[in-house]
Design an enzyme around this catalytic site. Sequence first.
Site, PDB file in Angstrom:
ATOM      1  N   GLU A 270       2.306   5.615  -6.244  1.00 14.66           N
ATOM      2  CA  GLU A 270       3.365   5.048  -5.407  1.00 14.66           C
ATOM      3  C   GLU A 270       4.650   5.805  -5.742  1.00 14.66           C
ATOM      4  O   GLU A 270       4.921   6.054  -6.917  1.00 14.66           O
ATOM      5  CB  GLU A 270       3.585   3.554  -5.720  1.00 14.66           C
ATOM      6  CG  GLU A 270       2.339   2.691  -5.662  1.00 14.66           C
ATOM      7  CD  GLU A 270       1.779   2.468  -4.279  1.00 14.66           C
ATOM      8  OE1 GLU A 270       2.527   2.642  -3.290  1.00 14.66           O
ATOM      9  OE2 GLU A 270       0.585   2.138  -4.170  1.00 14.66           O
TER      10      GLU A 270
ATOM     11  N   GLU B 163      -0.131  -4.672  -6.147  1.00 18.18           N
ATOM     12  CA  GLU B 163      -0.247  -4.064  -4.832  1.00 18.18           C
ATOM     13  C   GLU B 163      -1.030  -4.997  -3.894  1.00 18.18           C
ATOM     14  O   GLU B 163      -0.759  -5.063  -2.703  1.00 18.18           O
ATOM     15  CB  GLU B 163      -0.934  -2.701  -4.965  1.00 18.18           C
ATOM     16  CG  GLU B 163      -0.499  -1.677  -3.928  1.00 18.18           C
ATOM     17  CD  GLU B 163      -1.324  -1.722  -2.685  1.00 18.18           C
ATOM     18  OE1 GLU B 163      -2.443  -2.238  -2.746  1.00 18.18           O
ATOM     19  OE2 GLU B 163      -0.831  -1.248  -1.647  1.00 18.18           O
TER      20      GLU B 163
HETATM   21 FE1  SF4 Z   1      -5.071   1.890  -1.443  1.00 17.59          FE
HETATM   22 FE2  SF4 Z   1      -6.520  -0.165  -0.594  1.00 17.59          FE
HETATM   23 FE3  SF4 Z   1      -4.147   0.443   0.552  1.00 17.59          FE
HETATM   24 FE4  SF4 Z   1      -6.365   1.984   0.890  1.00 17.59          FE
HETATM   25  S1  SF4 Z   1      -6.032  -0.141   1.600  1.00 17.59           S
HETATM   26  S2  SF4 Z   1      -4.306   2.701   0.515  1.00 17.59           S
HETATM   27  S3  SF4 Z   1      -7.260   1.861  -1.154  1.00 17.59           S
HETATM   28  S4  SF4 Z   1      -4.502  -0.293  -1.545  1.00 17.59           S
HETATM   29 FE    FE Z   2      -1.061  -0.420   0.395  1.00 13.74          FE
END
Ligand code: SF4
Ligand code: FE
Length: 509
Positions: free
Chosen positions: A263, A452
């Site tokens: 990130e 996240e």
């Molecule tokens: Fe990363 Fe999951 Fe977002 Fe894909 S969906 S970019 S693997 S957090």
């Molecule tokens: Fe994401």
Amino acid sequence: MTSNSEQTTKIQTGEDYINSLRGRNLKVYLFGEMVEEPVDHPIIRPSINALAKTYDLAIAAPELASVISPFTGERISRFLHVCTDAKDLVLQNKMQRKLGQLTGTCFQRCVGMDAFNSLYSVTFEMDEKYQTSYHQRLKEFLTKMHRSNYVVGGAMTDVKGDRSLAPHQQTDQDMFLRITKRTDEGVYVTGAKAHQTGCINSHWMVVMPTMRLGEKDKDFAIVGAVPVDAEGITYIYGRQSCDTRAMEGGSIDQGNAKYGGQEAMVIFEDVFIPTENIFMDGEYDFAAMLVERFTAYHRRSYVCKSGVGDVLIGAAAAVAEMNGVPKVSHIKDKLVEMTHLNETIYATGIAASHQGYETKSGAYICDSMLSNTCKHHVTKMPYEIGRLAQDLAGGLVATLPSEQDLNHPEIGKLLRKYLKGKADVPTEDRMRMLRLIENMTLGRNAVGYLTESMHGAGSPQAQRIQIGRAMQLEYKKRLAKIIAGVIEEEEKDLVVAELSGYFERVFKI
Ligand code: SF4
Ligand code: FE
């Protein structure tokens, strides 16, 4: 290679991909210093390895992770494909779960995929209303991306400044990415995008508005593609919990030494976007549609976390076995609970894809109710799965001595003796498994698996708003009133065709 925009050879393998990132002269800062070559930086490299896996999977399992491009006729990554039926959407999810299993982290390639899938239909409808040519431009851009099999990142999240004010009301107008200058050739943009997944590991980036815009926000209604090495872009790397362990050497204490997420904050200072790469310019009334469609795709992309969850469940089960207690009933029950939670994430994501439907452009989009439900589960369930993994791991997950101590000629022997579980399991293996659980619940990959999961693709409240808007309470109250005898059932209540919104999709045969 001098610039992404100039590369003509097609990237096929993970190794090709890693080589394609070298020598780009990106302006990347980490720990207050400019990074000379991100590819070789020990903190950055695991994120590149995770993305490289998307290329290797496309070769190992072409049906799962690649498609034939409708634009070039060649085999390309599924991450570059615009979905034209529900099966395509479902296969994106299956690929995401597999990659979560293979890397135990975020492989960073879904934002771009979800961005141009949503743009495909939004540009089509913009052109229909305003006789613009964005859709054709997007197709030409995609053709170029397909030819080189590039990684395209999506950049949506503006830094937003005072959250109570619209973009044009901000004291500092740069709080939302905006057009600062126009020429006959294109536009210049300034602003910043926060926590951009995999941006440095991409070849191109698509910038998009972050929320609904009004007439006075016209200059903020900009969508366009830029190569990541475009002039005027600065990247400031987001550091992650325990990231400097990668600089200590060794491979035990990192828990997952090979793979990590990425990130960064991206700063745009008068970055040029040529007209051919602009897919929205001033059509502020389409910004909300773009954000909503993007989230319909992206919030079910979070089934990636079920793949990561598979790794964590495996680690918890392996530790229990190494401790000699795999058959104890409460341990088995906790593993069942973790699996139940994990499959609930997968179930709602895959259902959102199965219940996808066609837009006017021909592209298929996921069901927004189920997609939001998937992402909302993801804001909670990985935390509980992580809690149970720590429960099964025991206190050592947070008190384990270092790899250097294990390798010390004197105390190493003592650690190998006293940190042993089952006699036939090497102490180092047990330590590795505990470190993996630490990595996923407290360390680098807890960034992706926990925080996240909370905030990516919109924080929990954003999903509640969408679910609230689409929950059709009037329809549900009517059902209850009919059953309770408060009102009479009419013939039309039996007719599925009269349904609208979410329930129209539920009952569509
Ligand atoms: Fe990363 Fe999951 Fe977002 Fe894909 S969906 S970019 S693997 S957090
Ligand atoms: Fe994401």
